[in-house]
Design an enzyme around this catalytic site. Structure first.
Site, mmCIF file in Angstrom:
data_model
loop_
_atom_site.group_PDB
_atom_site.id
_atom_site.type_symbol
_atom_site.label_atom_id
_atom_site.label_comp_id
_atom_site.label_asym_id
_atom_site.label_seq_id
_atom_site.Cartn_x
_atom_site.Cartn_y
_atom_site.Cartn_z
ATOM 1 N N MET A 141 -35.396 40.250 -6.647
ATOM 2 C CA MET A 141 -35.153 39.601 -5.348
ATOM 3 C C MET A 141 -35.977 38.317 -5.217
ATOM 4 S SD MET A 141 -35.195 43.037 -3.009
ATOM 5 C CE MET A 141 -36.501 43.829 -3.916
ATOM 6 N N ASP B 261 -23.553 50.247 -2.183
ATOM 7 C CA ASP B 261 -23.838 48.914 -1.658
ATOM 8 C C ASP B 261 -23.487 47.823 -2.659
ATOM 9 O OD1 ASP B 261 -26.116 49.192 -3.237
ATOM 10 O OD2 ASP B 261 -27.172 50.098 -1.546
ATOM 11 N N LYS C 161 -24.514 44.346 2.013
ATOM 12 C CA LYS C 161 -24.525 43.071 2.732
ATOM 13 C C LYS C 161 -23.299 42.265 2.324
ATOM 14 C CE LYS C 161 -28.760 41.378 2.486
ATOM 15 N NZ LYS C 161 -29.810 40.480 2.011
HETATM 16 N N1 SAH Z 1 -32.755 49.368 -7.637
HETATM 17 C C1 SAH Z 1 -32.392 48.161 -8.328
HETATM 18 C C2 SAH Z 1 -33.068 46.933 -7.722
HETATM 19 C C3 SAH Z 1 -32.688 46.642 -6.313
HETATM 20 S S1 SAH Z 1 -33.425 45.183 -5.700
HETATM 21 C C4 SAH Z 1 -32.754 48.280 -9.807
HETATM 22 O O1 SAH Z 1 -33.422 49.230 -10.200
HETATM 23 O O2 SAH Z 1 -32.322 47.455 -10.571
HETATM 24 C C5 SAH Z 1 -32.175 44.004 -5.958
HETATM 25 C C6 SAH Z 1 -32.557 42.996 -7.008
HETATM 26 O O3 SAH Z 1 -32.387 43.564 -8.309
HETATM 27 C C7 SAH Z 1 -31.716 41.767 -7.037
HETATM 28 O O4 SAH Z 1 -32.119 40.836 -6.071
HETATM 29 C C8 SAH Z 1 -31.960 41.269 -8.439
HETATM 30 O O5 SAH Z 1 -33.219 40.622 -8.504
HETATM 31 C C9 SAH Z 1 -32.089 42.544 -9.223
HETATM 32 N N2 SAH Z 1 -30.819 42.892 -9.874
HETATM 33 C C10 SAH Z 1 -30.116 44.020 -9.735
HETATM 34 N N3 SAH Z 1 -29.043 44.027 -10.531
HETATM 35 C C11 SAH Z 1 -29.067 42.885 -11.213
HETATM 36 C C12 SAH Z 1 -28.243 42.292 -12.205
HETATM 37 N N4 SAH Z 1 -27.144 42.912 -12.668
HETATM 38 N N5 SAH Z 1 -28.564 41.081 -12.696
HETATM 39 C C13 SAH Z 1 -29.676 40.437 -12.245
HETATM 40 N N6 SAH Z 1 -30.495 40.935 -11.314
HETATM 41 C C14 SAH Z 1 -30.203 42.142 -10.805
#
Ligand code: SAH
Length: 458
Positions: free
Chosen positions: A382, A248, A270
């Protein structure tokens, strides 16, 4: 690409070498090994050349170079110690459109010769395009150590087995599975190293009967926050063995570049203006692909079990009795703050950390009260679109309006952006940032000024 890499079939093809000294000897040896019909033109020859002539491996022509010797040649190498002669050979060959190499003078050559690791039929050729021959040599030595000397024998055996394997295993997937077992089989390698023909044959037969048609499976893999170097070795291995990768939006291009080239890629993220693929639909894709016997990797940004709905996908697999495994990843909170120089805990500032979703099911006031406590670090996933709400909730629970906050956008990637401020500014700060972004609240944010190491200070 400065040079087009090819492997030439020179067997029984007339080639010309100009020069009869020691440097020319090295080139002659290679051309002999490649099976070329070799003529060597030079006013004099080393004893080695004379011996090769006696062994009928080449023909020595005691003369000065002239255009006539190019007639009918596929390839020419100029290896004299006379620059003018080398230049003349190159020019005449170029006029006749014959590929010509000039020893130690890549700028005057229409082909150059790479550094070679010969495990025939496996050949590895490394070139720096003439720019850094020593680097090419160092690389060659490194690769050489990785390749067992028996590699050529293994490849020869594989070549002989090809048609048998094709008959025995009808599907491409089953055949690939067999070959992966074959090349990784330690027992077979031991027999080959020991040159035990009976043992080799027995082991191959065992592999034929033991290799079951592959059963489909799903590996739920955490890709980390973006920088491909942050994926685990296990995650990388899964990506390189996958038949299908379902990924995704959060999975970076850098990470996707590491996926096995032939794997099918299914995007379920998305896109601006479009709906994302519904969770049920994703579950169904995983089930369908695995049921068809494929090795599926479900690749998710960060860690699949942190705000990733990874467990929901696994429940669907369990219901369909599909075998699965999970490879954790570095979650955004850990990766992004580290790259921003913000430690999540610190003896003086934060004794605990909370990962909170800015989205999703609502929190009640009692919960917000716990969240707003001192001496901890809050990480909102998020949360960008909900920054004003988060700010208001924390302030309403008496959190100081000067509490340090940071927003990190596209953390760990080269384009990472970070801004820092105070809680009362959070909603304004959020307007200048894009998704994916992480909100960090707590005193540890101030350490960034000292600890920033990734990217230069702005
Ligand atoms: N499973 C993922 C999180 C998924 S929820 C994890 O463990 O990181 C998605 C959210 O993760 C985004 O809206 C953002 O808030 C955060 N996120 C994921 N990758 C990111 C990145 N490279 N930089 C900043 N925020 C990030």
């Amino acid at each position: 690409m400065d040079y087009f890499p090819i492997f030439c079939q020179l067997k029984d093809k007339p080639c010309l070498l100009v020069g009869g000294g020691e440097i020319a000897e090295r080139k002659a040896r290679l051309l002999i090994d490649a099976g070329a019909i070799l003529s060597v033109v030079a006013p004099s020859f080393t004893p080695q050349f004379i011996q090769w002539q006696t062994e009928q491996k080449l023909t020595c022509i005691k003369a000065s170079f002239s255009v006539d010797y190019l007639l009918g040649k596929w390839l020419v190498i100029a290896a004299t110690d006379n620059e003018q002669v080398n230049q003349q050979v190159f020019q005449t060959a170029s006029e006749k459109q014959i590929f010509c190499n000039v020893v130690d003078s890549p700028e005057q050559a229409s082909f150059i010769m790479p550094s070679v690791i010969d495990r025939s039929p496996i050949m590895v050729a490394i070139s720096s395009g003439g720019k850094a021959p020593v680097l090419a040599r160092i690389l060659r030595e490194k690769v050489e150590q990785l390749l067992p000397t028996s590699l050529g024998v293994v490849a020869d055996i594989a070549g002989k087995l090809r048609s048998k394997v094709k008959q025995h295993f009808k599907s491409i997937t089953a055949r690939r599975y067999f070959w992966e077992q074959f090349f990784a089989d330690k027992a077979l390698q031991a027999e080959i190293e020991a040159k035990r023909d009976n043992g080799i044959e027995q082991r191959i037969n065992q592999l034929f009967s033991a290799t079951l048609p592959p059963q489909g499976s799903v590996a739920l893999v955490g890709a980390g926050p973006g920088d491909a170097g942050l994926m685990t070795i296990k995650g990388l291995q899964q990506c390189q063995q996958a038949d299908v990768v379902v990924y995704d939006r959060l999975v970076s291009d850098e990470v996707m570049a590491l996926v096995r080239r032939d794997a099918q890629r299914i995007y379920v993220g998305k896109q601006a203006g479009f709906h994302c693929v519904a969770q049920d639909e994703i579950n169904q894709i995983l089930i369908n692909e695995a049921t068809a016997g494929k090795r599926v990797v479900r690749l998710k940004g960060g860690d699949p079990f942190i705000f990733g709905r990874g467990s929901e996908e696994l429940e669907a697999l369990i219901d369909s009795q599909i075998p699965f495994s999970v490879v954790p990843g570095i979650t955004a909170a850990s990766g992004c703050t580290t790259y921003a120089g913000i430690p999540l805990t610190h003896r003086d500032y934060a004794q605990s950390v909370r990962f909170i979703t800015g989205h999703g099911k609502g929190l009640n006031d009692a919960q917000w009260q716990c969240i707003a406590q001192k001496n901890q670090t809050l990480v909102f996933y998020m949360g960008l679109a909900k920054a004003a709400f988060i700010q208001e909730k924390l302030l309403s629970q008496n959190m100081s309006s000067t509490t340090p906050v940071a927003i990190i956008e596209k953390g760990t990637l080269a384009c990472q952006k970070m801004i820092a401020g105070q809680l009362h500014q959070l909603s304004e700060m959020a307007k200048t940032m894009e998704s994916p972004s992480l909100i960090i609240v707590g005193d540890v944010v101030t350490l960034n000024e000292k600890l920033q190491w990734f990217q230069s200070k702005k």
